[in-house]
Write a protein that holds these residues in place. Structure first.
Motif, short mmCIF file in Angstrom:
data_model
loop_
_atom_site.label_atom_id
_atom_site.label_comp_id
_atom_site.label_asym_id
_atom_site.label_seq_id
_atom_site.Cartn_x
_atom_site.Cartn_y
_atom_site.Cartn_z
N HIS A 80 0.79 -1.23 0.00
CA HIS A 80 0.00 0.00 0.00
C HIS A 80 0.83 1.28 0.00
O HIS A 80 0.45 2.25 -0.65
CB HIS A 80 -0.95 0.01 1.21
N TRP A 81 1.94 1.33 0.75
CA TRP A 81 2.71 2.57 0.89
C TRP A 81 4.21 2.30 0.76
O TRP A 81 4.72 1.31 1.28
CB TRP A 81 2.43 3.22 2.25
N GLU A 82 4.90 3.22 0.09
CA GLU A 82 6.36 3.22 0.00
C GLU A 82 6.89 4.40 0.81
O GLU A 82 6.22 5.43 0.92
CB GLU A 82 6.81 3.37 -1.46
N GLU A 83 8.09 4.28 1.37
CA GLU A 83 8.59 5.34 2.24
C GLU A 83 10.06 5.63 2.01
O GLU A 83 10.82 4.79 1.53
CB GLU A 83 8.35 4.99 3.70
N ILE A 84 10.46 6.86 2.37
CA ILE A 84 11.85 7.29 2.37
C ILE A 84 12.20 7.70 3.80
O ILE A 84 11.55 8.60 4.37
CB ILE A 84 12.11 8.47 1.43
N ASN A 85 13.19 7.05 4.37
CA ASN A 85 13.67 7.41 5.71
C ASN A 85 14.96 8.20 5.60
O ASN A 85 15.70 8.09 4.62
CB ASN A 85 13.90 6.14 6.53
N PHE A 86 15.23 8.98 6.64
CA PHE A 86 16.46 9.79 6.67
C PHE A 86 17.14 9.60 8.01
O PHE A 86 16.53 9.71 9.07
CB PHE A 86 16.15 11.27 6.46
N GLN A 87 18.44 9.30 7.95
CA GLN A 87 19.25 9.14 9.15
C GLN A 87 20.32 10.23 9.16
O GLN A 87 21.19 10.25 8.28
CB GLN A 87 19.90 7.75 9.15
N PRO A 88 20.28 11.16 10.11
CA PRO A 88 21.26 12.25 10.12
C PRO A 88 22.67 11.75 10.38
O PRO A 88 22.87 10.64 10.90
CB PRO A 88 20.77 13.16 11.26
N ALA A 89 23.64 12.57 10.03
CA ALA A 89 25.04 12.16 10.11
C ALA A 89 25.47 11.85 11.55
O ALA A 89 26.37 11.03 11.76
CB ALA A 89 25.93 13.25 9.52
N ASP A 90 24.85 12.50 12.53
CA ASP A 90 25.26 12.28 13.92
C ASP A 90 24.53 11.11 14.57
O ASP A 90 24.66 10.88 15.78
CB ASP A 90 25.05 13.55 14.75
N SER A 91 23.77 10.35 13.79
CA SER A 91 23.06 9.19 14.33
C SER A 91 24.05 8.11 14.79
O SER A 91 25.08 7.88 14.15
CB SER A 91 22.12 8.60 13.27
N GLN A 92 23.71 7.43 15.86
CA GLN A 92 24.50 6.31 16.35
C GLN A 92 24.07 5.00 15.71
O GLN A 92 24.67 3.95 15.97
CB GLN A 92 24.37 6.20 17.88
N GLY A 93 23.02 5.05 14.86
CA GLY A 93 22.53 3.85 14.19
C GLY A 93 21.54 3.09 15.06
O GLY A 93 21.28 3.44 16.21
N GLY A 94 21.00 2.04 14.50
CA GLY A 94 20.07 1.20 15.26
C GLY A 94 18.65 1.72 15.31
O GLY A 94 17.85 1.24 16.13
N GLU A 95 18.30 2.68 14.46
CA GLU A 95 16.93 3.22 14.49
C GLU A 95 15.90 2.15 14.14
O GLU A 95 16.14 1.26 13.33
CB GLU A 95 16.78 4.39 13.51
N ASN A 96 14.75 2.27 14.78
CA ASN A 96 13.60 1.42 14.46
C ASN A 96 12.69 2.25 13.56
O ASN A 96 12.18 3.29 13.96
CB ASN A 96 12.87 1.04 15.76
N TYR A 97 12.47 1.78 12.32
CA TYR A 97 11.66 2.54 11.37
C TYR A 97 10.21 2.03 11.28
O TYR A 97 9.51 2.32 10.32
CB TYR A 97 12.33 2.54 10.00
N GLY A 98 9.78 1.30 12.31
CA GLY A 98 8.35 1.08 12.48
C GLY A 98 7.77 -0.22 11.96
O GLY A 98 6.65 -0.57 12.34
#
Length: 255
Positions: A80-98
């Motif tokens: 149903h939906w496509e998405e674009i995520n953005f991770q800033p340069a100062d991120s430590q990583g490991g984000e949960n995108y839902g």
């Protein structure tokens, strides 16, 4: 039960039926226009091509801004939906995108009317009336198209549409359609000078086997010129092919 599972994942969440009405996400046709109004087309690269291109695969779909370090992630959706995520340069990583609570900013499964806000929301999304599979193409840093400098390009495998994503003058994300390419987009990348290239195929989801498809095509993203574009802004090199694009699919997720 879903909220409890989200807590187990350590996700940031906000419950209630109205959180989707209070967030900001860029969608084509709803988020304004990019500063300068960049206009592009695709020029087919033919003959011997010796300048190295760091091509990003369609499955990966990531693109890092070489100057800021920010990371864009084109995420293939679920029906149903496509998405674009953005991770800033100062991120430590490991984000949960839902996933698999959300598809973009929408509940999964789609029939579920209420759901928690889980993790980091996308900066842009589009539905399957506009395509079927998000393809990350890369951040333009070439010298030819000044207004495109620093803009991330994403495309769709089924529709052939290319969008530009960047922050507007008010610092809000803008996701603007730049080109109806008329080709099946499969990936993209840049050369040492920041020029952006995209790849396409004449192929079908589910078969034939990859080795049975005709060779793919390499294109360079260039500034649109009146004599090389049709009235819809589609690159002549693409539109002349008369490619019959596949219909949007309801198939598997490319996690």
């Amino acid at each position: 039960m879903a909220a409890a599972h989200a807590q187990d994942q350590g996700a940031d969440q906000q419950t209630g039926p109205s959180w989707q009405d209070t967030i900001s996400v860029a969608r084509p046709g709803e988020s304004g226009t990019l500063p300068g109004g960049p206009s592009i087309e695709l020029r087919e690269v033919t003959g011997d091509f010796i300048d190295p291109v760091n091509v990003v695969s369609a499955k990966d779909g990531t693109g890092r801004n070489p100057e800021t370090g920010g990371l864009y992630i084109a995420e293939v959706g679920q029906n149903h939906w496509e998405e674009i995520n953005f991770q800033p340069a100062d991120s430590q990583g490991g984000e949960n995108y839902g996933w698999d609570f959300l598809m973009g900013t929408h509940c999964f499964p789609i029939e579920q009317e209420e759901c928690p806000q889980v993790g980091v929301l996308p900066v842009a999304e589009y539905d399957h009336e506009q395509g079927c599979s998000a393809i990350g193409l890369g951040v333009y840093r070439g010298g030819e198209i000044e207004d495109l400098d620093g803009v991330y390009l994403a495309g769709d495998y089924c529709a052939g549409t290319i969008w530009g994503l960047a922050r507007g003058e008010d610092d809000q994300w803008v996701f603007q359609e730049l080109l109806a390419s008329g080709v099946q987009l499969t990936g993209g990348g840049t050369d040492a000078d920041g020029n952006l290239y995209v790849t396409s195929c004449n192929c079908n989801y589910g078969g034939p086997l990859p080795q049975e498809n005709p060779p793919g095509t390499l294109w360079q993203v260039v500034a649109a010129s009146d004599q090389d574009s049709d009235t819809n802004g589609t690159a002549v090199a693409a539109s002349r092919r008369g490619t019959s694009l596949p219909p949007p699919r309801d198939g598997a997720r490319g996690e």
